[in-house]
Design a protein around this motif. Sequence first.
Motif, PDB file in Angstrom:
ATOM      1  N   GLY A 251       0.778  -1.226   0.000  1.00 22.93           N
ATOM      2  CA  GLY A 251       0.000   0.000   0.000  1.00 22.93           C
ATOM      3  C   GLY A 251       0.812   1.279   0.000  1.00 22.93           C
ATOM      4  O   GLY A 251       0.496   2.235  -0.721  1.00 22.93           O
ATOM      5  N   ASP A 252       1.887   1.329   0.793  1.00 21.20           N
ATOM      6  CA  ASP A 252       2.675   2.555   0.883  1.00 21.20           C
ATOM      7  C   ASP A 252       3.633   2.737  -0.284  1.00 21.20           C
ATOM      8  O   ASP A 252       4.334   3.752  -0.364  1.00 21.20           O
ATOM      9  N   LYS A 253       3.662   1.763  -1.199  1.00 16.46           N
ATOM     10  CA  LYS A 253       4.545   1.857  -2.368  1.00 16.46           C
ATOM     11  C   LYS A 253       3.783   2.061  -3.672  1.00 16.46           C
ATOM     12  O   LYS A 253       4.392   2.174  -4.737  1.00 16.46           O
ATOM     13  N   VAL A 254       2.459   2.100  -3.592  1.00 15.62           N
ATOM     14  CA  VAL A 254       1.635   2.181  -4.803  1.00 15.62           C
ATOM     15  C   VAL A 254       1.956   3.433  -5.610  1.00 15.62           C
ATOM     16  O   VAL A 254       2.135   3.381  -6.831  1.00 15.62           O
ATOM     17  N   MET A 255       2.021   4.572  -4.949  1.00 18.79           N
ATOM     18  CA  MET A 255       2.242   5.819  -5.680  1.00 18.79           C
ATOM     19  C   MET A 255       3.543   5.785  -6.473  1.00 18.79           C
ATOM     20  O   MET A 255       3.599   6.213  -7.627  1.00 18.79           O
ATOM     21  N   ASN A 256       4.590   5.283  -5.866  1.00 16.04           N
ATOM     22  CA  ASN A 256       5.891   5.271  -6.524  1.00 16.04           C
ATOM     23  C   ASN A 256       5.993   4.176  -7.575  1.00 16.04           C
ATOM     24  O   ASN A 256       6.401   4.431  -8.712  1.00 16.04           O
ATOM     25  N   TYR A 287      -3.294  17.067 -13.843  1.00 16.35           N
ATOM     26  CA  TYR A 287      -3.062  16.825 -12.423  1.00 16.35           C
ATOM     27  C   TYR A 287      -1.879  17.597 -11.844  1.00 16.35           C
ATOM     28  O   TYR A 287      -1.809  17.780 -10.624  1.00 16.35           O
ATOM     29  N   GLY A 288      -0.938  18.034 -12.691  1.00 18.67           N
ATOM     30  CA  GLY A 288       0.165  18.842 -12.204  1.00 18.67           C
ATOM     31  C   GLY A 288       1.484  18.100 -12.102  1.00 18.67           C
ATOM     32  O   GLY A 288       1.578  16.898 -12.334  1.00 18.67           O
ATOM     33  N   TYR A 289       2.538  18.857 -11.746  1.00 21.95           N
ATOM     34  CA  TYR A 289       3.893  18.327 -11.548  1.00 21.95           C
ATOM     35  C   TYR A 289       4.637  19.363 -10.716  1.00 21.95           C
ATOM     36  O   TYR A 289       4.030  20.335 -10.222  1.00 21.95           O
ATOM     37  N   SER A 290       5.961  19.222 -10.548  1.00 19.62           N
ATOM     38  CA  SER A 290       6.687  20.070  -9.602  1.00 19.62           C
ATOM     39  C   SER A 290       6.612  21.547  -9.955  1.00 19.62           C
ATOM     40  O   SER A 290       6.503  22.399  -9.080  1.00 19.62           O
ATOM     41  N   GLY A 291       6.672  21.881 -11.237  1.00 25.28           N
ATOM     42  CA  GLY A 291       6.609  23.282 -11.630  1.00 25.28           C
ATOM     43  C   GLY A 291       5.228  23.885 -11.478  1.00 25.28           C
ATOM     44  O   GLY A 291       5.073  25.065 -11.168  1.00 25.28           O
ATOM     45  N   VAL A 292       4.212  23.061 -11.719  1.00 20.73           N
ATOM     46  CA  VAL A 292       2.819  23.519 -11.642  1.00 20.73           C
ATOM     47  C   VAL A 292       2.038  22.458 -10.864  1.00 20.73           C
ATOM     48  O   VAL A 292       1.374  21.601 -11.456  1.00 20.73           O
ATOM     49  N   PRO A 293       2.106  22.476  -9.535  1.00 15.34           N
ATOM     50  CA  PRO A 293       1.489  21.411  -8.747  1.00 15.34           C
ATOM     51  C   PRO A 293      -0.043  21.447  -8.718  1.00 15.34           C
ATOM     52  O   PRO A 293      -0.659  20.520  -8.209  1.00 15.34           O
ATOM     53  N   THR A 294      -0.614  22.492  -9.263  1.00 12.65           N
ATOM     54  CA  THR A 294      -2.078  22.571  -9.336  1.00 12.65           C
ATOM     55  C   THR A 294      -2.498  22.417 -10.787  1.00 12.65           C
ATOM     56  O   THR A 294      -2.229  23.286 -11.617  1.00 12.65           O
ATOM     57  N   LEU A 344      -2.793  14.172  -6.430  1.00  7.94           N
ATOM     58  CA  LEU A 344      -1.405  13.706  -6.343  1.00  7.94           C
ATOM     59  C   LEU A 344      -1.110  12.510  -7.238  1.00  7.94           C
ATOM     60  O   LEU A 344       0.015  12.345  -7.701  1.00  7.94           O
ATOM     61  N   LYS A 345      -2.099  11.678  -7.464  1.00 13.53           N
ATOM     62  CA  LYS A 345      -1.873  10.489  -8.308  1.00 13.53           C
ATOM     63  C   LYS A 345      -1.388  10.940  -9.680  1.00 13.53           C
ATOM     64  O   LYS A 345      -1.971  11.834 -10.288  1.00 13.53           O
ATOM     65  N   TYR A 346      -0.335  10.328 -10.161  1.00 17.12           N
ATOM     66  CA  TYR A 346       0.348  10.652 -11.412  1.00 17.12           C
ATOM     67  C   TYR A 346       1.214  11.905 -11.314  1.00 17.12           C
ATOM     68  O   TYR A 346       2.094  12.116 -12.144  1.00 17.12           O
ATOM     69  N   ALA A 347       0.977  12.774 -10.335  1.00 19.16           N
ATOM     70  CA  ALA A 347       1.704  14.043 -10.271  1.00 19.16           C
ATOM     71  C   ALA A 347       2.955  13.955  -9.409  1.00 19.16           C
ATOM     72  O   ALA A 347       3.842  14.800  -9.539  1.00 19.16           O
ATOM     73  N   VAL A 348       3.037  12.954  -8.528  1.00 18.45           N
ATOM     74  CA  VAL A 348       4.141  12.917  -7.571  1.00 18.45           C
ATOM     75  C   VAL A 348       4.953  11.634  -7.701  1.00 18.45           C
ATOM     76  O   VAL A 348       4.496  10.629  -8.256  1.00 18.45           O
ATOM     77  N   ARG A 362       6.204  14.481  -2.884  1.00 19.21           N
ATOM     78  CA  ARG A 362       7.387  14.872  -3.640  1.00 19.21           C
ATOM     79  C   ARG A 362       7.016  14.824  -5.119  1.00 19.21           C
ATOM     80  O   ARG A 362       6.842  13.751  -5.702  1.00 19.21           O
ATOM     81  N   TYR A 363       6.848  16.005  -5.696  1.00 17.13           N
ATOM     82  CA  TYR A 363       6.376  16.090  -7.073  1.00 17.13           C
ATOM     83  C   TYR A 363       7.476  15.692  -8.057  1.00 17.13           C
ATOM     84  O   TYR A 363       8.660  15.943  -7.814  1.00 17.13           O
ATOM     85  N   ARG A 364       7.069  15.080  -9.157  1.00 20.00           N
ATOM     86  CA  ARG A 364       8.016  14.781 -10.221  1.00 20.00           C
ATOM     87  C   ARG A 364       8.227  16.051 -11.051  1.00 20.00           C
ATOM     88  O   ARG A 364       7.383  16.944 -11.088  1.00 20.00           O
ATOM     89  N   THR A 365       9.342  16.119 -11.748  1.00 22.55           N
ATOM     90  CA  THR A 365       9.626  17.269 -12.603  1.00 22.55           C
ATOM     91  C   THR A 365       8.913  17.116 -13.938  1.00 22.55           C
ATOM     92  O   THR A 365       8.472  16.024 -14.316  1.00 22.55           O
ATOM     93  N   SER A 366       8.838  18.211 -14.664  1.00 23.84           N
ATOM     94  CA  SER A 366       8.196  18.152 -15.979  1.00 23.84           C
ATOM     95  C   SER A 366       8.998  17.305 -16.952  1.00 23.84           C
ATOM     96  O   SER A 366       8.471  16.820 -17.957  1.00 23.84           O
ATOM     97  N   ALA A 367      10.302  17.134 -16.678  1.00 27.95           N
ATOM     98  CA  ALA A 367      11.148  16.312 -17.557  1.00 27.95           C
ATOM     99  C   ALA A 367      10.830  14.830 -17.418  1.00 27.95           C
ATOM    100  O   ALA A 367      11.058  14.041 -18.333  1.00 27.95           O
ATOM    101  N   ALA A 368      10.306  14.438 -16.251  1.00 34.85           N
ATOM    102  CA  ALA A 368       9.913  13.040 -16.040  1.00 34.85           C
ATOM    103  C   ALA A 368       8.531  12.817 -16.644  1.00 34.85           C
ATOM    104  O   ALA A 368       7.743  13.750 -16.787  1.00 34.85           O
ATOM    105  N   THR A 369       8.244  11.597 -16.986  1.00 36.80           N
ATOM    106  CA  THR A 369       6.920  11.310 -17.515  1.00 36.80           C
ATOM    107  C   THR A 369       6.437   9.988 -16.952  1.00 36.80           C
ATOM    108  O   THR A 369       7.229   9.181 -16.449  1.00 36.80           O
ATOM    109  N   THR A 370       5.142   9.768 -16.988  1.00 37.88           N
ATOM    110  CA  THR A 370       4.556   8.564 -16.405  1.00 37.88           C
ATOM    111  C   THR A 370       3.742   7.818 -17.451  1.00 37.88           C
ATOM    112  O   THR A 370       3.201   8.421 -18.379  1.00 37.88           O
TER     113      THR A 370
END
Length: 519
Positions: A251-256, A287-294, A344-348, A362-370
């Motif tokens: 459960g605590d590893k799902v997001m990552n 959903y956002g990312y580190s540069g634009v978390p909203t 937060l899902k997909y954004a962090v 901990r937000y991912r950067t825009s350079a990262a992708t999911t």
Amino acid sequence: MKHIKYIVMAVSISLLGACSEWLDLRPESEIVLDDYWQTESQATAVLSAGYRALILPAAIERMLVWGELRSDNLVEGSGTNLDMLRMMNVNITPTNLYADWGIFYEIINYCNTFLHYAPEVVKKDQNFTESKLHQMEAEALAIRSFAYFYLVRAFRDVPLILEPSIHDLQEYEQPKAAEREILNQIIDDLLKAKQFARADYGKGAYNKGRFTRNAINALLADVYLWDQQYANCIAVCQEVIDDKTLKLVEGDKVMNEVFYLGNSTESIFELQFDKDIQHNTTVNWAYGYSGVPTGQLSFPLFLTSKGNFSPFNYAASAIKESTEDLREDHFIGTSVNGTGYSILKYAVINVTENADGTFTPRYRTSAATTNWVVYRLSDIMLMQAEALVQLSPDNTQNFRSALTLVNTTYLRSNETADSLSFNAYANQSDMEKLVLRERQRELMFEGKRWFDLMRIVRRKGDPSAILAYLSPKLSGDNMQLKRLSVIDGLYMPVSKAELDINPKLTQNPFYEDENFVNP
């Protein structure tokens, strides 16, 4: 290639490097079909182009918008685009951007083209065996079925095109086919695909990013559930569940592991993105990312554990569900974004718990992708639970089996909680609502919730069955409730652009009724 009429003979494929690099192909040039189908690598490239089209922004946006936007899970965020706002405000018109189905017919045309020409390549290239052909045909049938299943859930009746658009003498103006005909075609194609599909491609990203037998079964289960073929749904779900290579992530590893790194042990099928080839830009703006978390979308205040309509901290008989559910803390932020909380899902990358019991994303950067997760093991378990509940209105054993499945996903995110007790869910209605709540908690923001609600409407034959879920997000305008009270209005309109070029198409009658259009 925006409209069906213009999806003509050329297919865009990559000629760069080895065509065996399935998930890295980039459409570049148009190939004249008469000179093209000579080798296995050429056939492979066209099928790869079908996969590649699935990850284009137009496709991913519609998977999210059609599957989630109108549900109770999403409200306006920061800078929400006008077409999405109109959809959320129950004011959809045939000129809405998301009434355009063109990208899905492009995907279908890749598949039709492959299915039409690839058998001839076997005669020309001795390395392209019948066995390889059948395995690739299974993938083409699965991709085409996947596209049609989105179309039929979003629009209901749509043109059913099974031949490629390859020359100017063809009749491109096609009328709609009935939903029943399309669902029958999807099921027939998937059953055929199962016979030849590979169980494993020997490489992690391929096993999760291409249609394996498990992925085909997952799609087939979803179709059966939509079509109310509950016994068949239960059976194919079990085929997936029985595969011991699939395992729920802690459960605590799902997001990552599931939503950041991707291709996890519980993943069955997910669309593959890579920062050097194709970013998943949809989740960035949504959903956002580190540069634009909203992002442009947010989670409604009324659905958090403090809200009156929340699936979290929910009172069921003498017990409360999800009083300390990781999914509320991990999937939903605490920052107010527009009319709701940030997603937060997909954004962090991950979420960590602080000493005071609060959580820090901990937000991912825009350079990262999911990747975009389409099917995972928990989804299959909850599909089977829903089918078990619906199979018989008073089968206690089925209800107990469904509760066991719900507890499996529930307890991994409620680590200190007791199992949900059968005594708290005394009848089919209680069990149906429990499964729906657990699907909401588990799968929110994955493009599932609107289709979950639509299955209720289809079972009941009455849109009022879902108004209790949707009304809290509405403005109170009587016209919104009026529009949601008609089944036809829950499906998308045919795009005006399609109607203009195809006289054989007819509009969804709801969108021509003066009682429901703006004065």
